[in-house]
Design a protein around this motif. Structure first.
Motif, short mmCIF file in Angstrom:
data_model
loop_
_atom_site.label_atom_id
_atom_site.label_comp_id
_atom_site.label_asym_id
_atom_site.label_seq_id
_atom_site.Cartn_x
_atom_site.Cartn_y
_atom_site.Cartn_z
N ASP A 1 0.88 -1.11 0.05
CA ASP A 1 0.04 -0.07 0.02
C ASP A 1 0.90 1.28 0.06
OD1 ASP A 1 -2.48 1.26 -0.19
OD2 ASP A 1 -2.22 1.54 1.99
N GLY A 2 2.05 1.19 -0.45
CA GLY A 2 2.91 2.30 -0.61
C GLY A 2 3.98 2.33 0.46
N THR B 1 -3.32 8.23 -3.50
CA THR B 1 -4.23 6.97 -3.64
C THR B 1 -3.61 5.84 -2.83
OG1 THR B 1 -2.82 6.23 -5.62
CG2 THR B 1 -4.91 8.01 -5.93
N ASN B 2 -4.58 4.75 -2.68
CA ASN B 2 -4.32 3.31 -2.27
C ASN B 2 -3.78 2.36 -3.15
OD1 ASN B 2 -6.60 4.83 -0.29
ND2 ASN B 2 -5.08 3.43 1.09
N PRO B 3 -2.53 2.04 -3.31
CA PRO B 3 -2.12 1.17 -4.32
C PRO B 3 -2.53 -0.09 -3.79
CG PRO B 3 -0.01 2.62 -3.26
CD PRO B 3 -1.40 3.06 -2.63
N LEU B 4 -3.00 -0.42 -2.46
CA LEU B 4 -3.50 -1.56 -2.47
C LEU B 4 -4.65 -2.14 -3.22
CD1 LEU B 4 -4.10 -4.17 -0.41
CD2 LEU B 4 -5.23 -2.89 1.33
N LEU B 5 -5.60 -1.00 -3.48
CA LEU B 5 -6.75 -1.49 -4.27
C LEU B 5 -6.30 -1.50 -5.81
CD1 LEU B 5 -9.41 0.94 -2.77
CD2 LEU B 5 -9.19 -1.17 -2.47
N ASP B 6 -5.28 -0.92 -6.16
CA ASP B 6 -4.89 -1.11 -7.67
C ASP B 6 -4.12 -2.44 -7.67
OD1 ASP B 6 -5.66 1.48 -8.17
OD2 ASP B 6 -3.47 2.32 -7.55
N GLN B 7 -3.40 -2.84 -6.69
CA GLN B 7 -3.08 -4.27 -6.81
C GLN B 7 -4.08 -5.31 -6.80
OE1 GLN B 7 0.62 -4.54 -3.86
NE2 GLN B 7 1.63 -3.63 -5.55
N LEU B 8 -4.97 -5.22 -5.74
CA LEU B 8 -6.09 -6.24 -5.87
C LEU B 8 -6.73 -6.28 -7.06
CD1 LEU B 8 -7.64 -5.43 -2.47
CD2 LEU B 8 -6.26 -7.70 -2.93
N ALA B 9 -6.84 -5.04 -7.79
CA ALA B 9 -7.40 -5.14 -9.01
C ALA B 9 -6.50 -5.71 -10.29
CB ALA B 9 -7.65 -3.58 -9.80
N LEU B 10 -5.19 -5.65 -10.22
CA LEU B 10 -4.35 -6.22 -11.10
C LEU B 10 -4.61 -7.77 -11.06
CD1 LEU B 10 -1.17 -3.88 -10.60
CD2 LEU B 10 -2.40 -4.23 -12.71
N LEU B 11 -4.70 -8.32 -9.92
CA LEU B 11 -4.95 -9.66 -9.50
C LEU B 11 -6.48 -10.30 -9.76
CD1 LEU B 11 -3.18 -9.94 -6.05
CD2 LEU B 11 -2.11 -10.81 -8.11
N GLY B 12 -7.29 -9.34 -10.23
CA GLY B 12 -8.54 -9.52 -10.44
C GLY B 12 -9.30 -9.86 -9.46
N VAL B 13 -9.17 -9.01 -8.35
CA VAL B 13 -10.00 -9.32 -6.75
C VAL B 13 -10.64 -7.88 -6.61
CG1 VAL B 13 -9.50 -9.77 -4.68
CG2 VAL B 13 -8.25 -10.93 -6.07
N ALA B 14 -11.87 -8.03 -6.81
CA ALA B 14 -12.97 -6.91 -6.24
C ALA B 14 -13.01 -6.86 -4.75
CB ALA B 14 -14.09 -7.04 -6.98
N PRO B 15 -13.12 -5.85 -3.98
CA PRO B 15 -13.29 -5.72 -2.57
C PRO B 15 -14.32 -6.51 -2.20
CG PRO B 15 -12.90 -3.38 -3.67
CD PRO B 15 -12.97 -4.28 -4.78
N GLN B 16 -15.45 -6.61 -2.92
CA GLN B 16 -16.42 -7.70 -2.44
C GLN B 16 -16.10 -8.98 -2.41
OE1 GLN B 16 -16.70 -5.55 -4.89
NE2 GLN B 16 -17.81 -6.27 -6.61
N GLU B 17 -15.08 -9.37 -2.87
CA GLU B 17 -14.57 -10.85 -2.94
C GLU B 17 -13.73 -11.18 -1.77
OE1 GLU B 17 -13.55 -12.51 -7.04
OE2 GLU B 17 -13.27 -10.40 -7.35
N ILE B 18 -13.42 -10.25 -0.87
CA ILE B 18 -12.65 -10.54 0.22
C ILE B 18 -13.72 -10.80 1.30
CG2 ILE B 18 -11.48 -9.42 2.12
CD1 ILE B 18 -9.77 -9.81 -0.50
N SER B 19 -13.51 -12.01 1.82
CA SER B 19 -14.55 -12.61 2.85
C SER B 19 -14.00 -12.30 4.35
CB SER B 19 -14.75 -13.85 2.50
OG SER B 19 -13.70 -14.90 2.70
N LEU B 20 -12.79 -12.21 4.44
CA LEU B 20 -12.26 -12.14 6.00
C LEU B 20 -11.19 -11.29 5.90
CD1 LEU B 20 -12.85 -13.46 8.67
CD2 LEU B 20 -10.85 -15.07 7.98
#
Length: 284
Positions: free
Chosen positions: A19-20, A89-108
């Motif tokens: 996240d930077g 900005t939050n690089p964490l969200l960008d990196q999740l997007a690069l992995l094809g992971v949307a925030p709503q897919e995180i269950s825990l």
């Protein structure tokens, strides 16, 4: 920003995210250790700050996606970002997007603790109001830590930001544990008091392979020696006892360590020699 790193650990898939970076006072990061010693390990800038990483860990456990830590809070604005050397900005969200992971897919989401640089993306601003960043996730935290985050005292209140905690508490999104707990098969949390009373570490154990996410018990590889305890720790003697206990466990169990604030690749292995405990970097 550090690129995404991947490692297989038994049945777990691990993505070491970023996240930077954050810049904090070097003297505070090393407590009683004099600058003449710690400056041999890290080079401070003209403001005596040193560079730290922000290293959330994404874990795939079967069909579930688990996020350990949510990065730093950038909501307070430009002055706050400038103080800590943050981007906008939050690089964490960008990196999740690069992995094809949307925030709503995180269950825990698992929190070592709830300081602003570890739980900052628990919430985000949407049309002027705070909403959960990970809308389907349960947030695992020690009961003591949640109580302290909701009711901080004079020494701790600068480290907790209520906007990262209270909205989730009001919606019942926190799942509190007390002491050691197995969250999923092979994934457990253990109390690690000292930095805060309610801090915990996260352990992964699968097919004979083990990893510990250290939180701020030991934030940097160069902080591994027992007495290299930050002035930020509220209870430094408790930190010392916790380190002794968990270091012995991790050394005997052959654990890899993932450091929450290492500015480079965050993976290392604990060793003990004539000069005490040290950490040796592990290649990806």
């Amino acid at each position: 920003m550090r690129p995404i790193l991947y490692r297989k650990l038994g049945n777990f898939d691990l993505w070491f995210l970023s996240d930077g970076e954050i810049w904090l006072d070097g003297g505070s990061m090393f407590g009683i250790v004099p600058k003449s010693l710690w400056s041999r390990l890290v080079t401070p800038d003209e403001q005596n700050r040193i560079r730290l990483g922000l290293n959330p860990l994404l874990v795939r456990a079967g069909e579930r996606l688990v996020l350990i830590e949510t990065g730093i809070d950038r909501k307070p604005g430009e002055k706050f970002r400038r103080l800590y050397g943050l981007g906008e900005t939050n690089p964490l969200l960008d990196q999740l997007a690069l992995l094809g992971v949307a925030p709503q897919e995180i269950s825990l989401v698992i929190h070592t603790h709830l300081h602003f640089d570890h739980a900052g993306l628990n919430t985000r601003l949407s049309e002027g109001r705070l909403v959960p960043t990970f809308p389907r996730a349960r947030h695992i935290v020690q009961k003591q830590e949640l109580e302290d985050a909701l009711h901080p005292h004079e020494r701790s209140q600068a480290s907790y930001r209520i906007e990262n905690v209270e909205p989730l508490a009001e919606q019942g999104r926190f799942e509190v544990v007390e002491g050691e707990a197995e969250i999923l098969p092979g994934l457990r949390v253990l109390p690690a008091p000292g930095h805060t009373l309610g801090m915990q570490v996260v352990e992964l154990d699968s097919e004979g392979q083990r990893l510990a996410y250290t939180g701020d018990l030991v934030a940097l590889q160069v902080q591994t020696p027992l007495l290299y305890i930050p002035a930020f720790d509220l209870y430094p003697m408790t930190t010392l006892e916790t380190r002794k206990k968990l270091y012995a466990r991790w050394l005997e169990g052959g654990y890899l360590l993932c450091f929450a604030h290492e500015p480079g690749p965050p993976l290392a292995r604990l060793v003990r020699g004539e000069k005490g405990y040290q950490a040796e970097a592990v290649e990806f």
